[in-house]
Each structure stands twice: as structure tokens, then as C-alpha cells.
Enzyme design. Structure first.
Site, PDB file in Angstrom:
ATOM      1  N   ASP A 190      -5.510  -4.458  12.499  1.00 42.97           N
ATOM      2  CA  ASP A 190      -6.170  -3.984  11.288  1.00 42.97           C
ATOM      3  C   ASP A 190      -7.194  -5.020  10.851  1.00 42.97           C
ATOM      4  O   ASP A 190      -7.122  -6.192  11.241  1.00 42.97           O
ATOM      5  CB  ASP A 190      -5.129  -3.773  10.181  1.00 42.97           C
ATOM      6  CG  ASP A 190      -5.640  -2.922   9.026  1.00 42.97           C
ATOM      7  OD1 ASP A 190      -6.786  -2.437   9.113  1.00 42.97           O
ATOM      8  OD2 ASP A 190      -4.900  -2.748   8.048  1.00 42.97           O
ATOM      9  N   CYS A 208      -1.744   7.669   7.652  1.00 49.30           N
ATOM     10  CA  CYS A 208      -0.933   6.792   6.801  1.00 49.30           C
ATOM     11  C   CYS A 208      -1.259   6.999   5.321  1.00 49.30           C
ATOM     12  O   CYS A 208      -2.335   7.455   4.962  1.00 49.30           O
ATOM     13  CB  CYS A 208      -1.170   5.332   7.180  1.00 49.30           C
ATOM     14  SG  CYS A 208       0.086   4.206   6.526  1.00 49.30           S
TER      15      CYS A 208
END
Length: 223
Positions: free
Chosen positions: A131, A8
Site C-alpha cells: 500500500d 475494502c
């Protein structure tokens, strides 16, 4: 099933090419101005063309309004929207219907209480990304390089596919996968030499470690 590997926060043609050639399953592009990985729509369009179907394009947004999402859709035509803010279940449903794309909802985790939102999101989202919860004074919700307590997911009963993120790097992802039994890993700062600056060697090392971990798991499962 194959382990999904997502790189990412890609922002250059070189590092995107590295991720693609190394075998990333998903490549993530950030559209959030406070992030050092934020892309302009023009650069997003250019990088999106470079992918050429070799990986899934993921657009990361944080509480984006309709106009922003429209612009991202036009520029990148993402395969998946990754919603990293405080989006409601209703907003997830609206985005899916509006764009006809799967949505991956990021869930910040610090304690077991943070998992209470899962039933609502799981009813609509196509995938969950766990996360690390950002500190209260943080200017962005992710990409901060800190892991959460993976043991919070040990007894997780979630029929939806899920990935883990937050402080992952080549040396700890095997342990994260062992504990969480996640079907995918997502890395950003763990393959950077400085905030927002991806390192090709670290990208290759991360993907190599992910594939090695997957091979080890498969060997154990057949013994």
C-alpha cells in the site's frame, strides 16, 4: 491463477451486496475508529452474515489489542486478518496461532528501503499487501487515495502471494497489474463518491476492469 479482487471498507448492506453480486473475491471490513469506514461490532456481525460464504471476509485492524481482536473474531468470524499497523513478526505469529486464521500484512511503500521488512514478514504472513505509505501527519495508514511507485515492485522476488493497493481505480489498475505482476488488487477510496461512501457503480466498474485486465493477460500469455 485467477486475479483476486478485494473491495475494502464496505459498510452498508447495499454496497456489500453489489460487491458480492459483481464477483468480488474478498470483502473487507474496517475496525479502526479513526477511519471513516470504521464499523461497530454489531454492524460487522450483520454484514458478516450477509456474505454467506460468497467471498472471503477480511477484518482490517491497526495495531489492535487482544481484546479488540477477540471481539472482532466473535462478531465477524473473518476468514483473514489484515494487519495494517506496525505489528511485529511475533505479533503476526501470535494472531495466527490464537485464531487459526491466515494473516495478510500490509506493507507501506514509498521507497525501495521500505521493502527491507519483507523477509521477516514473509516468514510468517500468508499474504502481503503493498500500500502507499501515508504522510507523516495522516491519522490512518490507508484508504487515502494515493498510489505509490509501482516500479519499486518490478524486480520483486517474493514467493508469497501479494496484492497491491493505494490509489487504485478502474482506469489505472491494469497498469498497476502490468508493472507489479501482483496476484490481486485491493480498492477502497477508488470506489467511493466521498470518504467512506461506497458507490455501487464504481464498485461494478472496478471489478469489471479487473476481470478485463485478467482476460487480456491470459490472452497475451498464450500467444
Amino acid at each position: 491463477m485467477s486475479l483476486l479482487v478485494k473491495i475494502c471498507g464496505l459498510s452498508t448492506r447495499e454496497t456489500l451486496q453489489t460487491a458480492l453480486e459483481a464477483g468480488a473475491d474478498m470483502v473487507g471490513f474496517v475496525f479502526f475508529p479513526p477511519s471513516p469506514r470504521h464499523l461497530s461490532l454489531e454492524l460487522g456481525r450483520d454484514l458478516g452474515r450477509q456474505v454467506e460464504g460468497r467471498a472471503l471476509k477480511v477484518a482490517l485492524t491497526v495495531d489492535a489489542d487482544d481484546a479488540t481482536l477477540d471481539n472482532i473474531m466473535d462478531a465477524l468470524s473473518p476468514d483473514i486478518f489484515q494487519l495494517h499497523g506496525k505489528e511485529s513478526v511475533a505479533q503476526l505469529r501470535d494472531i495466527k496461532q490464537r485464531f487459526g486464521r491466515p494473516v495478510m500484512k500490509a506493507v507501506p511503500v514509498a521507497t525501495a528501503a521500505d521493502l527491507a521488512v519483507l523477509p521477516g514478514y514473509a516468514a510468517v504472513a500468508d499474504r502481503i499487501l503493498f500500500d502507499a505509505r501515508a504522510p507523516k501527519d495522516a491519522t490512518r495508514p490507508g484508504g487515502l487515495g494515493e498510489p505509490f511507485d509501482w516500479h519499486l515492485l518490478e524486480n520483486l522476488d517474493l514467493r508469497l502471494p501479494y496484492m497491491v493497493s493505494g490509489g487504485l481505480h478502474a482506469d489505472n489498475l491494469a497498469e498497476a497489474l502490468r508493472v507489479t505482476r501482483a496476484g490481486g488488487v485491493d480498492v477502497s477510496s477508488g470506489v467511493e463518491s466521498a470518504p467512506g461512501v461506497k458507490d455501487p457503480k464504481m464498485i461494478k466498474a472496478f471489478i469489471r476492469a479487473a476481470r478485463a485486465s485478467q482476460d487480456s493477460s491470459q490472452e497475451l500469455s498464450v500467444r
